[in-house]
Scaffold this motif. Structure first.
Motif, PDB file in Angstrom:
ATOM      1  N   VAL A 128      33.891  41.459  50.775  1.00  0.00           N
ATOM      2  CA  VAL A 128      32.903  40.275  50.222  1.00  0.00           C
ATOM      3  C   VAL A 128      31.777  40.662  49.401  1.00  0.00           C
ATOM      4  CG1 VAL A 128      31.298  38.511  50.978  1.00  0.00           C
ATOM      5  CG2 VAL A 128      33.372  38.650  52.264  1.00  0.00           C
ATOM      6  N   LEU A 129      31.251  41.976  49.905  1.00  0.00           N
ATOM      7  CA  LEU A 129      30.076  42.793  49.340  1.00  0.00           C
ATOM      8  C   LEU A 129      30.707  43.416  47.655  1.00  0.00           C
ATOM      9  CD1 LEU A 129      28.400  44.664  52.070  1.00  0.00           C
ATOM     10  CD2 LEU A 129      27.623  42.439  50.870  1.00  0.00           C
ATOM     11  N   GLY A 130      31.927  43.828  48.142  1.00  0.00           N
ATOM     12  CA  GLY A 130      32.459  44.447  46.854  1.00  0.00           C
ATOM     13  C   GLY A 130      32.782  43.208  45.773  1.00  0.00           C
ATOM     14  N   LEU A 131      33.447  42.069  46.213  1.00  0.00           N
ATOM     15  CA  LEU A 131      33.725  41.016  45.324  1.00  0.00           C
ATOM     16  C   LEU A 131      32.202  40.574  44.232  1.00  0.00           C
ATOM     17  CD1 LEU A 131      35.222  39.098  43.558  1.00  0.00           C
ATOM     18  CD2 LEU A 131      35.532  37.471  45.509  1.00  0.00           C
ATOM     19  N   ALA A 134      30.438  50.571  53.917  1.00  0.00           N
ATOM     20  CA  ALA A 134      30.945  49.918  55.067  1.00  0.00           C
ATOM     21  C   ALA A 134      32.081  50.197  55.714  1.00  0.00           C
ATOM     22  CB  ALA A 134      30.421  48.198  54.680  1.00  0.00           C
ATOM     23  N   GLY A 135      32.927  50.419  54.981  1.00  0.00           N
ATOM     24  CA  GLY A 135      34.327  50.778  55.392  1.00  0.00           C
ATOM     25  C   GLY A 135      35.169  51.417  54.329  1.00  0.00           C
ATOM     26  N   PRO A 136      36.642  51.297  54.579  1.00  0.00           N
ATOM     27  CA  PRO A 136      37.676  51.657  53.732  1.00  0.00           C
ATOM     28  C   PRO A 136      37.499  50.970  52.307  1.00  0.00           C
ATOM     29  CG  PRO A 136      38.595  51.668  55.834  1.00  0.00           C
ATOM     30  CD  PRO A 136      37.111  51.263  55.926  1.00  0.00           C
ATOM     31  N   GLY A 140      38.409  48.458  49.638  1.00  0.00           N
ATOM     32  CA  GLY A 140      39.303  47.502  49.381  1.00  0.00           C
ATOM     33  C   GLY A 140      39.551  47.374  47.848  1.00  0.00           C
ATOM     34  N   PRO A 141      40.445  46.541  47.225  1.00  0.00           N
ATOM     35  CA  PRO A 141      40.759  46.390  45.880  1.00  0.00           C
ATOM     36  C   PRO A 141      39.323  45.732  45.236  1.00  0.00           C
ATOM     37  CG  PRO A 141      42.509  45.335  46.846  1.00  0.00           C
ATOM     38  CD  PRO A 141      41.248  45.650  48.047  1.00  0.00           C
ATOM     39  N   TYR A 142      38.475  44.995  45.643  1.00  0.00           N
ATOM     40  CA  TYR A 142      37.416  44.318  44.978  1.00  0.00           C
ATOM     41  C   TYR A 142      36.293  45.448  45.070  1.00  0.00           C
ATOM     42  CZ  TYR A 142      39.610  39.749  45.529  1.00  0.00           C
ATOM     43  OH  TYR A 142      40.370  38.606  45.520  1.00  0.00           O
ATOM     44  N   ALA A 143      36.175  46.133  46.105  1.00  0.00           N
ATOM     45  CA  ALA A 143      35.107  47.189  46.205  1.00  0.00           C
ATOM     46  C   ALA A 143      35.527  48.422  45.075  1.00  0.00           C
ATOM     47  CB  ALA A 143      35.071  47.931  47.431  1.00  0.00           C
ATOM     48  N   LEU A 144      36.733  48.660  44.877  1.00  0.00           N
ATOM     49  CA  LEU A 144      36.992  49.516  44.007  1.00  0.00           C
ATOM     50  C   LEU A 144      36.886  49.332  42.579  1.00  0.00           C
ATOM     51  CD1 LEU A 144      40.551  51.012  45.595  1.00  0.00           C
ATOM     52  CD2 LEU A 144      38.335  52.490  45.104  1.00  0.00           C
TER      53      LEU A 144
END
Length: 416
Positions: A234-237, A287-289, A291-295
Motif C-alpha cells: 500500500v505504501l509502495g503504490l 516494512a517487508g520484502p 513487492g512490485p509496487y514498492a520496486l
C-alpha cells in the motif's frame, strides 16, 4: 435569511463537500444497499437544511447525518412495505439495529475502506470493479467515468447496476477482509487504484493526454489506504503514484505535446509530492520484502533524486527492473528494462532487447514498444527503420496528443 440561518446553510454546504462521501460509505454499510444509501444521503442533507438553521449545528455533524439518513431510509421502507411486505421485516431489522449505539458511531472512517474492498471484490468483473469504485468511492459521475474510458453512458450505467445487483445477490459483506484473506483481496484493490491512476496520468485515448481528476482520486484512495492499512505494498503504490504525479507539470510542452522523461525540465517537478513520496518508498522497503509496487516506487525514486537524465543512476534502475522482472514478469516490464539498459549501455544494446521482445509477439500491438524502437533507431541513425516504427506506433495510438507527437517525430525524420 438571518445571519444564523446563513451560517447554518454555509455549514451544511461545507459539510456536504467534506463529509458526503464518508457519510455515504457508512450508510451503505448500515443499509446494505447502494441506491437506498444514495437516497438516504440526500434526505439527510435536506433534513440538515431544515433543522440546523432552527436547532443549531450539531457538535458532530457526521454522526447526525448518518442517523438522520438511516431513519429516513427506514421510514421509506415502511411506506413501501404497503406494496412489498418483505420490506416491513427489513425495516424492522434496521430499526432494531439502530437502537444499538455502536451501530453508527464507531470508526466511521473505516467505512470508506470497507466500501473500497466491497467495490473491488474478486467476484465482480475487473471493469465493473473500476467503474463501481470510481462511482461509489470517488464520487465521479457516470458520465465522467464513461468519458474517461470511452464507453457509452448507458452501457457504463448498466455495468454499475449489474455490479450492485451482484453484490446484493451474493451477499458480499461490507467489511475489510480477515487477516488471512487480506493478501488476495488487497491485490484487487491496489490493482484498481493503479489502473485508475494510470488512466489519469496517461489516458488510453481521447483528446487529452492527462486526466487530473482520475489521478487525484487514485492518490486520494492511496492516502486513505495508507492511513487505515499501511501494508508495505500500500505504501509502495502510494509512493509510486506521488513520485510519478510529481512529473505532471513537465509532461506537456508549450505545443501541447507530451515531453519524454529524459527531456523534461525537472525544475518543474512538484517538490512537495517528491518530499512526500520518498520517505514512503523507504518505509515500504523497510516494512517487508519489496513487492512490485514498492520496486516500481524505488525506480521512480531514483529518477526523482537525479537532477537530470544524464545524472540518473541507470545501473541501479536496471538492477531494480531485474528484480521486478523476476517477481512480476511481463513484457511491459521487460520493455521498460530494455529502455533502461539502452540508457546505461547504449541504444544498440537496448534495441537488441526491444527487437527480441517484439519478435516474441506479445508486444506486437503495443504502441509504446514501437515508439521505443523508433527512438532507438533514430539515435542510431537508422532512419528508415525509425520511420517504419514511428508509423506503426502512430497507427496503434488512440491518444491525440501522442499521435501529434509521433507525427512530429516522423516529419522531423523526413526533413533531416
Amino acid at each position: 435569511m438571518d445571519e444564523k440561518q446563513a451560517a447554518a446553510h454555509a455549514m451544511v454546504d461545507r459539510v456536504f463537500r467534506t463529509e458526503a462521501r464518508r457519510v455515504k460509505a457508512t450508510l451503505i454499510r448500515l443499509l446494505g444497499d447502494f441506491d437506498l444509501a444514495e437516497e438516504a444521503l440526500q434526505d439527510a442533507f435536506v433534513a440538515a437544511l431544515h433543522d440546523w438553521p432552527r436547532q443549531g449545528v450539531p457538535d458532530k455533524p457526521r454522526p447526525w447525518l448518518v442517523s438522520a439518513g438511516r431513519f429516513k431510509a427506514i421510514d421509506k421502507l415502511r411506506r413501501r412495505a404497503r406494496f412489498d411486505a418483505s420490506l416491513e421485516e427489513l425495516a424492522w431489522r434496521m430499526e432494531q439495529d439502530a437502537e444499538a449505539p455502536e451501530a453508527v458511531a464507531p470508526e466511521l472512517e473505516d467505512d470508506r475502506l470497507r466500501l473500497v474492498f466491497t467495490c473491488c471484490h474478486p467476484v465482480l468483473p475487473a471493469d465493473a470493479q473500476v467503474a463501481l469504485t470510481l462511482r461509489e468511492v470517488c464520487g465521479l459521475t457516470t458520465e465522467a467515468i464513461a468519458s474517461a474510458y470511452l464507453t457509452a453512458v448507458p452501457a457504463l450505467a448498466q455495468r454499475i447496476v449489474r455490479a450492485k445487483n451482484r453484490i446484493r445477490e451474493t451477499r458480499i459483506p461490507y467489511t475489510v477482509p480477515e487477516r488471512h484473506e487480506l493478501p488476495a483481496r488487497l491485490e484487487s484493490v491496489l490493482r484498481v487504484v493503479y489502473l485508475v491512476f494510470n488512466e489519469g496520468y496517461f489516458a488510453s485515448s481521447g483528446d487529452s493526454l492527462l486526466r487530473a481528476d482520475l489521478s487525484a482520486e487514485a492518490i486520494r484512495l492511496g492516502r486513505l489506504l495508507g492511513e487505515l492499512l499501511p501494508a508495505p505494498e500500500v505504501l509502495g503504490l502510494l509512493a509510486l503514484m506521488l513520485l510519478v504525479e510529481s512529473r505532471r507539470p513537465a509532461r506537456i510542452g508549450t505545443d501541447g505535446q507530451p515531453v519524454l522523461l529524459e527531456e523534461q525540465d525537472r525544475r518543474l517537478w512538484d517538490a512537495g509530492l517528491i518530499a512526500e513520496g520518498l520517505p514512503l518508498v523507504e518505509a515500504a522497503l523497510r516494512a517487508g520484502p519489496a513487492g512490485p509496487y514498492a520496486l516500481q516506487a524505488a525506480i521512480a525514486a531514483v529518477h526523482a533524486e537525479a537532477p537530470d537524465a544524464g545524472a540518473t543512476d541507470w545501473a541501479q534502475i536496471v538492477g531494480l527492473y531485474d528484480v521486478l522482472l523476476q517477481m512480476a514478469p511481463s513484457p511491459v516490464v521487460a520493455l521498460n528494462r530494455a529502455v533502461a539498459v539502452a540508457m546505461r549501455d547504449g541504444p544498440a544494446t537496448g534495441l537488441a532487447l526491444v527487437d527480441g521482445l517484439l519478435a516474441a509477439g506479445e508486444l506486437a500491438d503495443y504502441g509504446l514498444a514501437h515508439s521505443a524502437r523508433a527512438d532507438l533507431c533514430r539515435r542510431l541513425g537508422r532512419r528508415d527503420e525509425a520511420r517504419a516504427a514511428y508509423a506503426r506506433a502512430l497507427a496503434l495510438s488512440r491518444q491525440e496528443p501522442e499521435r501529434r507527437f509521433l507525427a512530429a517525430r516522423l516529419a522531423a525524420l523526413d526533413l533531416s
